[in-house]
Design a protein around this motif. Structure first.
Motif, PDB file in Angstrom:
ATOM      1  N   ARG A  60       7.121   9.251  -0.358  1.00 36.73           N
ATOM      2  CA  ARG A  60       6.101   9.639   0.856  1.00 36.73           C
ATOM      3  C   ARG A  60       4.758   9.569  -0.116  1.00 36.73           C
ATOM      4  NH1 ARG A  60       7.760  15.610   2.226  1.00 36.73           N
ATOM      5  NH2 ARG A  60       5.438  15.582   2.828  1.00 36.73           N
ATOM      6  N   PHE A  61       4.663   9.896  -1.531  1.00 40.48           N
ATOM      7  CA  PHE A  61       3.631   9.847  -2.261  1.00 40.48           C
ATOM      8  C   PHE A  61       3.025   8.433  -2.430  1.00 40.48           C
ATOM      9  CE2 PHE A  61       1.433   8.405  -6.120  1.00 40.48           C
ATOM     10  CZ  PHE A  61       0.417   9.306  -6.220  1.00 40.48           C
ATOM     11  N   VAL A  62       3.994   7.379  -2.596  1.00 37.39           N
ATOM     12  CA  VAL A  62       3.812   5.762  -2.551  1.00 37.39           C
ATOM     13  C   VAL A  62       3.158   5.345  -1.177  1.00 37.39           C
ATOM     14  CG1 VAL A  62       4.670   3.467  -2.911  1.00 37.39           C
ATOM     15  CG2 VAL A  62       5.475   5.459  -4.338  1.00 37.39           C
ATOM     16  N   ILE A  63       3.593   5.870  -0.307  1.00 38.99           N
ATOM     17  CA  ILE A  63       2.815   5.449   1.157  1.00 38.99           C
ATOM     18  C   ILE A  63       1.626   6.040   1.358  1.00 38.99           C
ATOM     19  CG2 ILE A  63       3.103   5.933   3.634  1.00 38.99           C
ATOM     20  CD1 ILE A  63       6.297   5.664   3.069  1.00 38.99           C
ATOM     21  N   GLN A  64       1.453   7.528   0.847  1.00 38.40           N
ATOM     22  CA  GLN A  64       0.148   7.952   1.165  1.00 38.40           C
ATOM     23  C   GLN A  64      -0.853   7.472   0.173  1.00 38.40           C
ATOM     24  OE1 GLN A  64       0.169  12.295   1.355  1.00 38.40           O
ATOM     25  NE2 GLN A  64       2.112  12.209   2.391  1.00 38.40           N
ATOM     26  N   LEU A  65      -0.518   6.993  -1.199  1.00 39.49           N
ATOM     27  CA  LEU A  65      -1.450   6.386  -2.064  1.00 39.49           C
ATOM     28  C   LEU A  65      -2.040   5.180  -1.458  1.00 39.49           C
ATOM     29  CD1 LEU A  65      -2.495   6.451  -5.193  1.00 39.49           C
ATOM     30  CD2 LEU A  65      -0.604   5.294  -5.832  1.00 39.49           C
ATOM     31  N   ALA A  66      -1.094   4.374  -1.132  1.00 45.25           N
ATOM     32  CA  ALA A  66      -1.515   3.076  -0.504  1.00 45.25           C
ATOM     33  C   ALA A  66      -2.336   3.216   0.424  1.00 45.25           C
ATOM     34  CB  ALA A  66      -0.237   2.115  -0.245  1.00 45.25           C
ATOM     35  N   ALA A  67      -2.179   4.324   1.438  1.00 44.77           N
ATOM     36  CA  ALA A  67      -3.293   4.337   2.630  1.00 44.77           C
ATOM     37  C   ALA A  67      -4.634   5.072   1.913  1.00 44.77           C
ATOM     38  CB  ALA A  67      -2.428   5.543   3.513  1.00 44.77           C
ATOM     39  N   TYR A  68      -4.271   5.887   1.059  1.00 40.87           N
ATOM     40  CA  TYR A  68      -5.535   6.472   0.262  1.00 40.87           C
ATOM     41  C   TYR A  68      -6.461   5.175  -0.204  1.00 40.87           C
ATOM     42  CZ  TYR A  68      -8.438   8.826  -3.102  1.00 40.87           C
ATOM     43  OH  TYR A  68      -9.497   9.148  -3.911  1.00 40.87           O
ATOM     44  N   LEU A  69      -5.850   4.499  -1.119  1.00 45.20           N
ATOM     45  CA  LEU A  69      -6.470   3.264  -1.736  1.00 45.20           C
ATOM     46  C   LEU A  69      -7.159   2.417  -0.824  1.00 45.20           C
ATOM     47  CD1 LEU A  69      -4.069   2.713  -4.853  1.00 45.20           C
ATOM     48  CD2 LEU A  69      -6.337   3.988  -4.807  1.00 45.20           C
ATOM     49  N   LYS A  70      -6.696   2.289   0.379  1.00 50.80           N
ATOM     50  CA  LYS A  70      -7.321   1.474   1.568  1.00 50.80           C
ATOM     51  C   LYS A  70      -8.304   2.180   2.086  1.00 50.80           C
ATOM     52  CE  LYS A  70      -2.979  -1.484   2.014  1.00 50.80           C
ATOM     53  NZ  LYS A  70      -1.830  -1.507   3.135  1.00 50.80           N
ATOM     54  N   GLY A  71      -8.396   3.481   1.828  1.00 45.15           N
ATOM     55  CA  GLY A  71      -9.501   4.126   2.668  1.00 45.15           C
ATOM     56  C   GLY A  71      -9.128   4.684   3.927  1.00 45.15           C
ATOM     57  N   LYS A  72      -7.678   4.809   4.502  1.00 42.53           N
ATOM     58  CA  LYS A  72      -7.295   5.063   5.431  1.00 42.53           C
ATOM     59  C   LYS A  72      -6.489   6.472   5.532  1.00 42.53           C
ATOM     60  CE  LYS A  72      -5.974   0.262   6.874  1.00 42.53           C
ATOM     61  NZ  LYS A  72      -5.010  -0.484   7.325  1.00 42.53           N
ATOM     62  N   GLN A  73      -6.759   7.158   4.426  1.00 41.35           N
ATOM     63  CA  GLN A  73      -6.328   8.442   4.128  1.00 41.35           C
ATOM     64  C   GLN A  73      -7.202   9.109   3.522  1.00 41.35           C
ATOM     65  OE1 GLN A  73      -1.904   8.783   4.026  1.00 41.35           O
ATOM     66  NE2 GLN A  73      -2.146  10.940   2.801  1.00 41.35           N
ATOM     67  N   LYS A  74      -7.402  10.407   3.919  1.00 45.25           N
ATOM     68  CA  LYS A  74      -8.542  11.102   2.789  1.00 45.25           C
ATOM     69  C   LYS A  74      -7.908  12.226   1.774  1.00 45.25           C
ATOM     70  CE  LYS A  74     -11.954  10.089   5.792  1.00 45.25           C
ATOM     71  NZ  LYS A  74     -12.499   8.644   5.646  1.00 45.25           N
ATOM     72  N   GLY A  75      -6.386  12.158   1.938  1.00 44.93           N
ATOM     73  CA  GLY A  75      -5.950  13.124   0.968  1.00 44.93           C
ATOM     74  C   GLY A  75      -4.276  12.802   0.749  1.00 44.93           C
ATOM     75  N   PHE A  76      -3.945  13.763   0.284  1.00 42.80           N
ATOM     76  CA  PHE A  76      -2.268  14.047   0.172  1.00 42.80           C
ATOM     77  C   PHE A  76      -1.724  15.148   0.752  1.00 42.80           C
ATOM     78  CE2 PHE A  76      -4.201  11.313  -2.897  1.00 42.80           C
ATOM     79  CZ  PHE A  76      -3.271  10.057  -2.973  1.00 42.80           C
ATOM     80  N   ASP A  77      -0.668  14.953   1.469  1.00 41.93           N
ATOM     81  CA  ASP A  77       0.179  16.015   2.160  1.00 41.93           C
ATOM     82  C   ASP A  77       1.443  15.853   1.687  1.00 41.93           C
ATOM     83  OD1 ASP A  77       0.729  18.120   3.668  1.00 41.93           O
ATOM     84  OD2 ASP A  77       1.001  16.660   5.543  1.00 41.93           O
ATOM     85  N   LEU A  78       1.514  16.866   0.546  1.00 36.14           N
ATOM     86  CA  LEU A  78       2.793  16.540  -0.311  1.00 36.14           C
ATOM     87  C   LEU A  78       3.109  18.143  -0.706  1.00 36.14           C
ATOM     88  CD1 LEU A  78       2.335  13.237  -1.998  1.00 36.14           C
ATOM     89  CD2 LEU A  78       3.631  13.480  -0.364  1.00 36.14           C
TER      90      LEU A  78
END
Length: 174
Positions: A60-78
């Motif tokens: 889940r972190f890896v997926i959220q990190l990829a989205a964050y680094l692409k500017g598609k996610q503003k934070g982490f929900d973990l």
């Protein structure tokens, strides 16, 4: 049982450490590879085995990190668990309240934590066990300059993260 997993990203090597169903450490610096160097973790998990394993939570972190680094996610929900003094935990929790793309000074963060101890707040920020998840890169000097960053490649990693988020800061003159 403690689980850890290391992955490569544009931020460099990231090592995650999980206890139970929660992340307890996110290490951005290869020199911090001693996974339980934190005395609170060492006391809490004394005698626990450390096993290399990529878990569902880490996926889940890896997926959220990829989205964050692409500017598609503003934070982490973990889910995470903080181990530290009550003061340090208060500072780390306040880091999680700094909005994406915004910065605060160490002094402002100290006020938000109900203290005038800017130096103590700076120490707690530097010891943040979950950088990125608790975004310590959003804390800058009062003059708008980057200041220190103990994760990754230091200020260059902090600069990259703030630029990614479109946050305002002033370049430091060295």
């Amino acid at each position: 049982m403690l689980y850890y997993y290391s992955l490569q990203s544009r931020l460099g090597t990231i090592t995650l450490v999980q206890a139970g169903e929660a992340l307890i450490r996110l290490i951005l610096s290869p020199q911090d590879a001693d996974l339980v160097k934190d005395p609170y973790l060492a006391r809490q998990f004394l005698g626990e085995e450390l096993e290399e394993r990529r878990t569902d939570l880490m996926d889940r972190f890896v997926i959220q990190l990829a989205a964050y680094l692409k500017g598609k996610q503003k934070g982490f929900d973990l889910p995470y668990q903080l181990y530290g003094s009550p003061f340090a935990r208060r500072v780390w929790e306040e880091l999680g309240r700094i909005p994406y793309g915004e910065t605060v000074s160490y002094g402002e963060l100290a006020k938000r934590c109900g203290t005038e101890g800017v130096q103590a707040v700076g120490t707690a920020v530097g010891n943040n066990p979950l950088p990125l998840i608790l975004p310590c890169h959003r804390v800058i000097r009062a003059d708008g300059a980057l200041g220190q960053y103990s994760a990754g490649e230091g200020p260059s990693t902090k600069r990259l993260l703030l630029q990614l988020e479109g946050a305002a800061f002033r370049e430091q003159v060295t």
